[in-house]
Scaffold this active site. Structure first.
Site, PDB file in Angstrom:
ATOM      1  N   LYS A   1       0.778  -1.307   0.059  1.00  0.00           N
ATOM      2  CA  LYS A   1       0.057   0.043  -0.018  1.00  0.00           C
ATOM      3  C   LYS A   1       0.813   1.190   0.071  1.00  0.00           C
ATOM      4  O   LYS A   1       0.705   2.361  -0.880  1.00  0.00           O
ATOM      5  CB  LYS A   1      -0.814  -0.144   1.333  1.00  0.00           C
ATOM      6  CG  LYS A   1      -1.757  -1.263   1.451  1.00  0.00           C
ATOM      7  CD  LYS A   1      -2.747  -1.154   2.536  1.00  0.00           C
ATOM      8  CE  LYS A   1      -1.931  -1.051   3.962  1.00  0.00           C
ATOM      9  NZ  LYS A   1      -1.225  -2.449   4.130  1.00  0.00           N
TER      10      LYS A   1
ATOM     11  N   ARG B   1     -10.048   0.509   8.148  1.00  0.00           N
ATOM     12  CA  ARG B   1      -9.883  -0.987   8.749  1.00  0.00           C
ATOM     13  C   ARG B   1     -10.760  -1.561   9.408  1.00  0.00           C
ATOM     14  O   ARG B   1     -10.774  -2.812   9.748  1.00  0.00           O
ATOM     15  CB  ARG B   1      -8.561  -0.609   9.563  1.00  0.00           C
ATOM     16  CG  ARG B   1      -7.236  -1.060   8.999  1.00  0.00           C
ATOM     17  CD  ARG B   1      -6.234  -0.600   9.722  1.00  0.00           C
ATOM     18  NE  ARG B   1      -5.144  -1.171   9.681  1.00  0.00           N
ATOM     19  CZ  ARG B   1      -3.837  -0.917   9.118  1.00  0.00           C
ATOM     20  NH1 ARG B   1      -3.698   0.432   8.677  1.00  0.00           N
ATOM     21  NH2 ARG B   1      -2.931  -1.385   9.047  1.00  0.00           N
TER      22      ARG B   1
ATOM     23  N   ARG C   1      11.788  -4.985   5.303  1.00  0.00           N
ATOM     24  CA  ARG C   1      11.520  -3.549   4.785  1.00  0.00           C
ATOM     25  C   ARG C   1      12.365  -2.688   5.671  1.00  0.00           C
ATOM     26  O   ARG C   1      12.814  -2.887   6.848  1.00  0.00           O
ATOM     27  CB  ARG C   1      10.127  -3.382   5.095  1.00  0.00           C
ATOM     28  CG  ARG C   1       9.588  -1.778   5.106  1.00  0.00           C
ATOM     29  CD  ARG C   1       8.282  -1.646   5.237  1.00  0.00           C
ATOM     30  NE  ARG C   1       7.711  -1.968   6.239  1.00  0.00           N
ATOM     31  CZ  ARG C   1       6.363  -2.107   6.403  1.00  0.00           C
ATOM     32  NH1 ARG C   1       5.627  -1.630   5.512  1.00  0.00           N
ATOM     33  NH2 ARG C   1       5.675  -2.780   7.557  1.00  0.00           N
TER      34      ARG C   1
ATOM     35  N   ARG D   1      10.965  -0.234  11.437  1.00  0.00           N
ATOM     36  CA  ARG D   1       9.732   0.003  12.012  1.00  0.00           C
ATOM     37  C   ARG D   1       9.866  -1.106  13.330  1.00  0.00           C
ATOM     38  O   ARG D   1      10.017  -2.290  13.235  1.00  0.00           O
ATOM     39  CB  ARG D   1       8.224  -0.240  11.254  1.00  0.00           C
ATOM     40  CG  ARG D   1       8.108   1.123  10.643  1.00  0.00           C
ATOM     41  CD  ARG D   1       7.030   0.803   9.724  1.00  0.00           C
ATOM     42  NE  ARG D   1       5.833   0.121  10.050  1.00  0.00           N
ATOM     43  CZ  ARG D   1       4.736  -0.128   9.285  1.00  0.00           C
ATOM     44  NH1 ARG D   1       4.678   0.334   8.236  1.00  0.00           N
ATOM     45  NH2 ARG D   1       3.794  -0.918   9.940  1.00  0.00           N
TER      46      ARG D   1
HETATM   47  P1  AP5 Z   1       4.870  -1.464   1.984  1.00  0.00           P
HETATM   48  O1  AP5 Z   1       4.586  -0.718   0.797  1.00  0.00           O
HETATM   49  O2  AP5 Z   1       5.230  -0.876   3.156  1.00  0.00           O
HETATM   50  O3  AP5 Z   1       3.452  -2.386   2.439  1.00  0.00           O
HETATM   51  P2  AP5 Z   1       2.193  -1.754   3.253  1.00  0.00           P
HETATM   52  O4  AP5 Z   1       1.176  -2.746   2.564  1.00  0.00           O
HETATM   53  O5  AP5 Z   1       2.286  -0.488   3.273  1.00  0.00           O
HETATM   54  O6  AP5 Z   1       2.587  -2.522   4.592  1.00  0.00           O
HETATM   55  P3  AP5 Z   1       2.298  -1.785   6.049  1.00  0.00           P
HETATM   56  O7  AP5 Z   1       3.022  -2.733   6.762  1.00  0.00           O
HETATM   57  O8  AP5 Z   1       2.817  -0.489   6.052  1.00  0.00           O
HETATM   58  O9  AP5 Z   1       0.762  -2.212   6.358  1.00  0.00           O
HETATM   59  P4  AP5 Z   1       0.230  -2.181   7.749  1.00  0.00           P
HETATM   60  O10 AP5 Z   1      -1.235  -1.995   7.165  1.00  0.00           O
HETATM   61  O11 AP5 Z   1       0.429  -3.091   8.547  1.00  0.00           O
HETATM   62  O12 AP5 Z   1       0.795  -0.946   8.522  1.00  0.00           O
HETATM   63  P5  AP5 Z   1       0.160   0.575   8.801  1.00  0.00           P
HETATM   64  O13 AP5 Z   1       1.373   1.536   8.674  1.00  0.00           O
HETATM   65  O14 AP5 Z   1      -1.078   0.754   7.742  1.00  0.00           O
HETATM   66  O15 AP5 Z   1       5.643  -2.790   1.374  1.00  0.00           O
HETATM   67  C1  AP5 Z   1       6.288  -3.650   2.415  1.00  0.00           C
HETATM   68  C2  AP5 Z   1       7.692  -3.934   1.819  1.00  0.00           C
HETATM   69  O16 AP5 Z   1       7.384  -4.810   0.810  1.00  0.00           O
HETATM   70  C3  AP5 Z   1       8.627  -2.867   1.417  1.00  0.00           C
HETATM   71  O17 AP5 Z   1       9.937  -3.181   1.923  1.00  0.00           O
HETATM   72  C4  AP5 Z   1       8.456  -2.873   0.178  1.00  0.00           C
HETATM   73  O18 AP5 Z   1       9.728  -2.320  -0.581  1.00  0.00           O
HETATM   74  C5  AP5 Z   1       8.309  -4.337  -0.440  1.00  0.00           C
HETATM   75  N1  AP5 Z   1       7.318  -4.546  -1.604  1.00  0.00           N
HETATM   76  C6  AP5 Z   1       6.326  -3.622  -1.983  1.00  0.00           C
HETATM   77  N2  AP5 Z   1       5.759  -3.996  -2.681  1.00  0.00           N
HETATM   78  C7  AP5 Z   1       6.422  -5.089  -3.523  1.00  0.00           C
HETATM   79  C8  AP5 Z   1       6.454  -6.111  -4.721  1.00  0.00           C
HETATM   80  N3  AP5 Z   1       5.247  -5.723  -5.430  1.00  0.00           N
HETATM   81  N4  AP5 Z   1       7.273  -6.887  -4.746  1.00  0.00           N
HETATM   82  C9  AP5 Z   1       8.306  -7.108  -3.887  1.00  0.00           C
HETATM   83  N5  AP5 Z   1       8.501  -6.256  -2.730  1.00  0.00           N
HETATM   84  C10 AP5 Z   1       7.569  -5.305  -2.473  1.00  0.00           C
HETATM   85  O19 AP5 Z   1      -0.337   0.455  10.333  1.00  0.00           O
HETATM   86  C11 AP5 Z   1       0.381  -0.031  11.325  1.00  0.00           C
HETATM   87  C12 AP5 Z   1      -0.136  -0.032  12.561  1.00  0.00           C
HETATM   88  O20 AP5 Z   1      -1.027   1.190  12.987  1.00  0.00           O
HETATM   89  C13 AP5 Z   1      -1.365  -1.069  12.582  1.00  0.00           C
HETATM   90  O21 AP5 Z   1      -0.995  -2.348  12.964  1.00  0.00           O
HETATM   91  C14 AP5 Z   1      -2.307  -0.377  13.822  1.00  0.00           C
HETATM   92  O22 AP5 Z   1      -1.796  -0.628  14.973  1.00  0.00           O
HETATM   93  C15 AP5 Z   1      -2.129   1.199  13.400  1.00  0.00           C
HETATM   94  N6  AP5 Z   1      -3.213   1.574  12.317  1.00  0.00           N
HETATM   95  C16 AP5 Z   1      -2.689   2.189  11.267  1.00  0.00           C
HETATM   96  N7  AP5 Z   1      -3.970   2.475  10.677  1.00  0.00           N
HETATM   97  C17 AP5 Z   1      -5.082   2.319  11.402  1.00  0.00           C
HETATM   98  C18 AP5 Z   1      -6.545   2.536  11.386  1.00  0.00           C
HETATM   99  N8  AP5 Z   1      -7.001   2.897  10.237  1.00  0.00           N
HETATM  100  N9  AP5 Z   1      -7.222   1.802  12.357  1.00  0.00           N
HETATM  101  C19 AP5 Z   1      -6.445   1.404  13.366  1.00  0.00           C
HETATM  102  N10 AP5 Z   1      -5.357   1.303  13.794  1.00  0.00           N
HETATM  103  C20 AP5 Z   1      -4.364   1.704  12.347  1.00  0.00           C
HETATM  104 MG    MG Z   2       2.306   1.058   4.971  1.00  0.00          MG
END
Ligand code: AP5
Ligand code: MG
Length: 215
Positions: A13, A88, A127, A161
């Site tokens: 994402k 979410r 990552r 992270r």
């Molecule tokens: P990346 O693009 O970073 O993946 P992502 O989908 O953004 O993954 P996240 O870990 O950020 O998602 P998340 O939903 O767990 O975390 P968030 O920050 O939203 O890609 C990952 C890796 O793969 C990178 O190294 C990249 O280079 C590589 N990659 C990407 N595409 C690739 C491909 N096609 N091929 C190969 N490699 C590839 O949330 C974190 C925390 O915040 C949650 O756990 C929760 O506690 C809180 N939170 C956030 N939003 C909410 C919400 N709306 N409600 C409640 N709590 C929330």
């Molecule tokens: Mg992300």
């Protein structure tokens, strides 16, 4: 145009949002990034969110919807929003509808990045990001072209992270399956869901997303 990028942790994402910002001048609204900034700044929201995030659980609906509400209100009406990691839960999806309506916006697409969960642990534990500009990398799949130097800003400092360990990733995936995946049928009923193979190469995923935006 306003779109939601949906998919489990590590689906890509953030990576795809960065590409959309660059190619189309859209704005990325990542609740994860906003919460991490709040934790770093030690704000009241950050203090509440820190331990919840470290456990891989979801922060309260009210906190994240308030963050989105404030960011969207500050945006010019001509700039398209990419919702990354929001909504979410069902209450967040309802809140987003209300926020968009108040701002005279509507949802054009919900794009689900379909991925193989086993591969995600590898993606997430590999990552890292630039400590200065936040550009995202992966140890093997997407390293900087000049090792140790950020492609985007030239910085030589990188960070990982605190929630990117296997145990927390498993909990984040469980939260996704239990609370986030169930919001998809509501969007499907509106006919705005498209699916993309998130296991393809980053550029191929970007091309598939662009094709959806043109449709
Ligand atoms: P990346 O693009 O970073 O993946 P992502 O989908 O953004 O993954 P996240 O870990 O950020 O998602 P998340 O939903 O767990 O975390 P968030 O920050 O939203 O890609 C990952 C890796 O793969 C990178 O190294 C990249 O280079 C590589 N990659 C990407 N595409 C690739 C491909 N096609 N091929 C190969 N490699 C590839 O949330 C974190 C925390 O915040 C949650 O756990 C929760 O506690 C809180 N939170 C956030 N939003 C909410 C919400 N709306 N409600 C409640 N709590 C929330
Ligand atoms: Mg992300």
């Amino acid at each position: 145009m306003n779109i939601i990028l949906l998919g489990p942790p590590g689906a890509g994402k953030g990576t795809q949002s960065a590409g959309l910002v660059e190619r189309h001048g859209m704005r990325q609204l990542s609740t994860g990034d906003m919460l991490r900034a709040a934790v770093k700044a030690g704000t009241p929201v950050g203090l509440k969110a820190k331990e919840v995030m470290e456990r891989g659980e979801l922060v309260s609906d009210e906190i994240v919807s308030d963050l989105i509400d404030a960011e969207l209100a500050a945006m010019g009406p001509e700039t398209g929003a990419i919702f990354d990691g929001y909504p979410r839960t069902a209450p967040q999806a309802d809140a987003l509808d209300a926020i968009l309506a108040r701002n005279g916006r509507s949802l054009a697409h919900v794009i689900e990045l379909e991925v193989d969960e086993d591969a995600l642990v590898e993606r997430i534990t590999g990552r890292f990001s630039c400590a200065k500009c936040g550009a995202l990398y992966h140890d093997t799949a997407n390293p900087p072209s000049n090792p140790g130097v950020c492609d985007s800003c030239g910085s030589t400092e990188f960070k990982r992270r605190p929630d990117d360990n296997e145990e927390t990733v498993r909990m984040r995936m469980q939260e996704y399956r239990a609370k986030t995946a169930p919001i998809l049928p509501g969007y499907e009923a509106r006919g705005i869901v498209s699916r993309v193979d998130g296991m393809a190469a980053i550029d191929a995923v970007a091309d598939a997303i662009d094709a959806i935006l043109r449709s």
